[in-house]
Design an enzyme around this catalytic site. Structure first.
Site, PDB file in Angstrom:
ATOM      1  N   HIS A 307      58.821  36.096  46.012  1.00  0.00           N
ATOM      2  CA  HIS A 307      59.811  35.669  46.998  1.00  0.00           C
ATOM      3  C   HIS A 307      60.722  36.837  47.417  1.00  0.00           C
ATOM      4  O   HIS A 307      60.869  37.125  48.602  1.00  0.00           O
ATOM      5  CB  HIS A 307      60.632  34.515  46.421  1.00  0.00           C
ATOM      6  CG  HIS A 307      61.673  33.990  47.362  1.00  0.00           C
ATOM      7  ND1 HIS A 307      61.473  32.881  48.146  1.00  0.00           N
ATOM      8  CD2 HIS A 307      62.917  34.427  47.657  1.00  0.00           C
ATOM      9  CE1 HIS A 307      62.549  32.660  48.884  1.00  0.00           C
ATOM     10  NE2 HIS A 307      63.453  33.579  48.599  1.00  0.00           N
ATOM     11  N   GLU A 308      61.308  37.503  46.443  1.00  0.00           N
ATOM     12  CA  GLU A 308      62.243  38.591  46.786  1.00  0.00           C
ATOM     13  C   GLU A 308      61.507  39.740  47.475  1.00  0.00           C
ATOM     14  O   GLU A 308      62.027  40.353  48.407  1.00  0.00           O
ATOM     15  CB  GLU A 308      63.003  39.084  45.555  1.00  0.00           C
ATOM     16  CG  GLU A 308      63.781  38.008  44.794  1.00  0.00           C
ATOM     17  CD  GLU A 308      64.587  37.049  45.669  1.00  0.00           C
ATOM     18  OE1 GLU A 308      65.021  37.439  46.769  1.00  0.00           O
ATOM     19  OE2 GLU A 308      64.760  35.882  45.257  1.00  0.00           O
ATOM     20  N   HIS A 311      60.909  39.068  51.149  1.00  0.00           N
ATOM     21  CA  HIS A 311      62.073  39.336  52.004  1.00  0.00           C
ATOM     22  C   HIS A 311      62.051  40.753  52.591  1.00  0.00           C
ATOM     23  O   HIS A 311      62.759  41.027  53.563  1.00  0.00           O
ATOM     24  CB  HIS A 311      63.369  39.156  51.215  1.00  0.00           C
ATOM     25  CG  HIS A 311      63.898  37.748  51.179  1.00  0.00           C
ATOM     26  ND1 HIS A 311      64.182  37.036  52.323  1.00  0.00           N
ATOM     27  CD2 HIS A 311      64.226  36.941  50.143  1.00  0.00           C
ATOM     28  CE1 HIS A 311      64.664  35.831  51.978  1.00  0.00           C
ATOM     29  NE2 HIS A 311      64.694  35.753  50.660  1.00  0.00           N
ATOM     30  N   TYR A 393      64.678  26.591  53.278  1.00  0.00           N
ATOM     31  CA  TYR A 393      63.566  27.072  52.469  1.00  0.00           C
ATOM     32  C   TYR A 393      62.288  26.271  52.741  1.00  0.00           C
ATOM     33  O   TYR A 393      61.318  26.787  53.287  1.00  0.00           O
ATOM     34  CB  TYR A 393      63.897  26.958  50.973  1.00  0.00           C
ATOM     35  CG  TYR A 393      64.899  27.973  50.486  1.00  0.00           C
ATOM     36  CD1 TYR A 393      64.485  29.110  49.805  1.00  0.00           C
ATOM     37  CD2 TYR A 393      66.260  27.801  50.700  1.00  0.00           C
ATOM     38  CE1 TYR A 393      65.396  30.048  49.339  1.00  0.00           C
ATOM     39  CE2 TYR A 393      67.178  28.740  50.248  1.00  0.00           C
ATOM     40  CZ  TYR A 393      66.750  29.860  49.573  1.00  0.00           C
ATOM     41  OH  TYR A 393      67.642  30.791  49.133  1.00  0.00           O
TER      42      TYR A 393
HETATM   43  N1  BES Z   1      68.507  35.380  49.486  1.00  0.00           N
HETATM   44  C1  BES Z   1      68.331  34.335  48.546  1.00  0.00           C
HETATM   45  C2  BES Z   1      69.591  33.984  47.814  1.00  0.00           C
HETATM   46  C3  BES Z   1      70.720  33.522  48.719  1.00  0.00           C
HETATM   47  C4  BES Z   1      70.481  32.755  49.844  1.00  0.00           C
HETATM   48  C5  BES Z   1      72.014  33.881  48.405  1.00  0.00           C
HETATM   49  C6  BES Z   1      71.540  32.357  50.657  1.00  0.00           C
HETATM   50  C7  BES Z   1      73.069  33.485  49.205  1.00  0.00           C
HETATM   51  C8  BES Z   1      72.829  32.725  50.338  1.00  0.00           C
HETATM   52  C9  BES Z   1      67.215  34.648  47.559  1.00  0.00           C
HETATM   53  O1  BES Z   1      66.142  35.318  48.138  1.00  0.00           O
HETATM   54  C10 BES Z   1      66.656  33.347  47.066  1.00  0.00           C
HETATM   55  O2  BES Z   1      66.257  32.557  47.873  1.00  0.00           O
HETATM   56  N2  BES Z   1      66.607  33.151  45.767  1.00  0.00           N
HETATM   57  C11 BES Z   1      66.027  31.971  45.175  1.00  0.00           C
HETATM   58  C12 BES Z   1      64.595  32.286  44.817  1.00  0.00           C
HETATM   59  C13 BES Z   1      63.633  31.148  44.820  1.00  0.00           C
HETATM   60  C14 BES Z   1      63.610  30.365  46.101  1.00  0.00           C
HETATM   61  C15 BES Z   1      62.233  31.627  44.468  1.00  0.00           C
HETATM   62  C16 BES Z   1      66.866  31.626  43.959  1.00  0.00           C
HETATM   63  O3  BES Z   1      67.753  32.400  43.626  1.00  0.00           O
HETATM   64  O4  BES Z   1      66.640  30.597  43.345  1.00  0.00           O
HETATM   65 ZN    ZN Z   2      65.199  34.011  49.556  1.00  0.00          ZN
END
Ligand code: BES
Ligand code: ZN
Length: 613
Positions: A307-308, A311, A393
């Protein structure tokens, strides 16, 4: 609020019409169309004793209109002085700091005149900065050194840098970070793998990024390479385990490049944060920040790395222009994440992950206000942190799965690859995406998907009637086994992965008997599972079912982990009965100082709602 004029052209039967779409970022005071800031130089001293960053932010100034004021966002900052570079020296210039806005912070207006090309701000952060967490040595694994890290997304960069804090801006940055000399500073920049410990680190991000991707961490960090392009930064206690857990990362980069074009950020490193990191992961460019709770010992949670990494295309290369457009980051990324998982681990696993996400989405669709189930959500000036859900998401992901199914994978993959090229290093609004989609996919393949259908996905509530409803064969097997087991039979779990366990626990009937719960725990030691996701699902069930043997583990879990997705649902469940609420508040008070400001504010809202105290 920040205004950005976006010119987009729509081709209608050979004619090109220029439409001016005005996208607005409700969450920033910046006025990018007047004066913008394409480059930042930071010079900051990290003061652990005072829990403060202190120093200067220097911007290159770019004037687009006849304007002599630069407007920046700040939150909880003390501004000491502002200066202009004029006649080869720094000269003081006036600034005003407006009254604080409830969610947006304080607007900082600096007189920049009409000729100076650089402005410098002398400032310091507050110990309570919402975008930073300061940990004492006792709160780290090694216990010897303190740790500090940032989490800027969505609107917390302004709590540690005075900045035009809108994702519509793109800027490059250089930084000098002054630290105690036993510690290492890393950023979303060109971290050196060989750097000896020093009292100052020079870092640079040469590609233009949105402000929310500026990131910093300082701690007793070691580094270990996985390949010539990928390394792990972590405290020593976990570095070998993390490097083993994420060994597939170089392969993930390869398969993503094959599908969507080159990885454009040079290195891809991973930083393990302390357990109080409020998210699973954060895609800071060149250096994703990752929770230690996914180092499970069996590589079962590495979809988070997929996932990361994803991005690096969706989000960091092509960025949402405002937080209303978050699905452009997270929906695309969830889609790409799942494609990476499929390419490396096969359809069965990818399908399980898709089905788990869909289940989570259904849960949110039940509880969210209908207006908040819209992908292109109207946030007003609500804080984006308060409106976080599975909609951008998983609904976003399902929309792309829908398009893939309608147009066929080959056509859709080619479309996505071109999309990442067309908008590389740009920030785009939902409207711009729709125009691009219309021209490059819908119009090219007439009669497959209408714009009305696209609008239903993007602007409509809930899920369209003909939305994909992912299921998984593997999970159907689990459900069959569950039926047998509930009647006293045995489970065949030797082949089960974390995914099957999660599906099993999450779908146990709520009238399951205490005897059966105890039997499950006895046979599979769920209370003591050190897989953070499995433990979470089990502990949540244990609260609902008042399964007391799990109480002590629940307590230690809440005290040792601060990833909000893992703790908030537990506090929410506990808050439902007076006795549990009382107990939860006691645990919370003990845990509070170890939690990140975000985890604190979300869980205080759950445990101490208004009129409840
Ligand atoms: N970019 C996000 C985290 C985020 C989103 C922080 C919106 C603040 C505002 C990150 O990429 C993310 O989505 N993390 C998820 C991962 C999962 C969906 C695999 C998490 O932290 O759970
Ligand atoms: Zn994300």
């Amino acid at each position: 609020m920040s205004r950005l004029l976006l010119l987009s052209s729509i081709v209608v039967s050979g004619m090109t019409l220029s439409a001016t779409v005005q996208a607005e970022d409700q969450h920033s005071f910046a006025e990018l169309d007047r004066v913008s800031t394409p480059h930042l130089e930071l010079d900051l001293t990290v003061n652990f004793a005072e829990k403060q960053l202190e120093g200067t932010a220097t911007y290159n100034v770019s004037r687009h209109a006849d304007a002599d004021e630069l407007v920046l966002d700040t939150s909880d900052l003390t501004i000491h002085k502002t200066e202009l570079w004029l006649n080869d020296k720094w000269q003081e210039t006036p600034f005003t700091l407006a009254e604080p806005h409830e969610t947006l912070g304080q607007k900082l207006t600096i007189q920049v005149g009409d000729s100076s090309e650089k402005v410098r701000i002398h400032y310091e952060t507050a110990p309570t900065a919402s975008g930073l967490q300061w940990l004492t040595p006792e709160q780290t694994a090694g216990k010897k050194h303190p740790f500090m890290f940032s989490q800027s997304q969505p609107i917390h960069a302004r709590s540690w840098i005075p900045i035009q804090d809108t994702p519509a801006l793109r800027l490059t940055y250089d930084a000098t970070i002054r630290t105690p000399d036993q510690l290492r500073a890393v950023m979303s920049a060109d971290n050196a793998l060989t750097a000896e410990r020093s009292d100052a680190y020079e870092l640079s991000m040469p590609q233009p990024i949105p402000p929310y991707l500026i990131a910093i961490a300082v701690g007793d960090l070691e580094v270990k390479s996985i390949s010539d392009k990928v390394a792990v930064f972590a405290e020593s206690y976990i570095i070998d385990d993390a490097a083993w857990e994420w060994a597939d990362t170089p392969k993930m980069i390869e398969v993503t490049e094959a599908m969507y074009g080159p990885y454009r950020w040079d290195r891809y490193d991973l930083l393990v944060l302390p357990p109080s990191f409020p998210f699973g992961g954060m895609e800071n460019p060149r250096l994703s920040f990752i929770t230690p709770t996914v180092v499970s010992g069996d590589r079962s949670l590495i979809n988070l790395i997929a996932h990361e990494l994803a991005h690096s295309w969706s989000g960091n290369l092509v960025t949402n222009a405002s937080w209303r457009d978050l699905w452009i980051n997270e929906g695309f990324t969830s889609y790409v994440e799942n494609r990476i998982m499929e390419a490396i681990f096969g359809k069965r696993r990818a399908q399980m992950e898709l089905a788990l996400g869909y289940q989570d989405l259904l849960g949110d669709l039940e509880t969210l206000a209908p207006a908040d189930t819209v992908m292109n959500i109207d946030l007003g000036t609500r804080h984006p942190d308060d409106v976080f859900s599975q909609i951008p998401y998983v609904k976003g992901q399902l929309f792309l799965v829908y398009l893939e199914e309608k147009f066929g994978r080959d056509v859709f993959d080619a479309f996505l690859r071109d999309y990442f090229d067309a908008f590389a290093f740009q920030s785009i609004s939902t409207e711009q995406f729709k125009n691009y989609l219309q021209q490059n996919l819908l119009a090219q393949n007439p009669g497959v998907v209408s714009m009305e259908k696209v609008d239903e996905w993007i602007h409509g509530e809930g899920l369209p009637e003909d939305a994909p409803r992912p299921t998984s064969d593997a999970f159907e097997q689990v459900e069959k086994q569950m039926m047998v087991w509930l009647k006293g039979g045995q489970l065949q779990t030797t082949e089960w992965t974390t995914h099957e366990w999660l599906h099993f626990i999450n779908n146990l009937p709520l009238d399951i008997s205490a005897v059966n719960l105890a039997r499950l725990d006895r046979e599979y030691a769920l209370t003591t599972s050190d897989n953070a996701e499995i433990a979470h699902a089990w502990l949540k069930l244990s609260i609902i079912k008042k399964y007391e043997p799990a109480r002590e583990r629940l307590r230690s879990y809440l005290l040792s982990i601060g990833r909000n997705k893992l703790v908030a649902p537990l506090y929410r469940e506990l808050a439902r009965t007076p006795d549990n609420l009382k107990w939860a508040r006691e645990v919370y008070q003990e845990a509070r100082s170890g939690y990140h400001p975000l985890t604190q504010s979300v869980n205080e809202a759950i445990l101490y709602q208004e009129g409840d105290e």
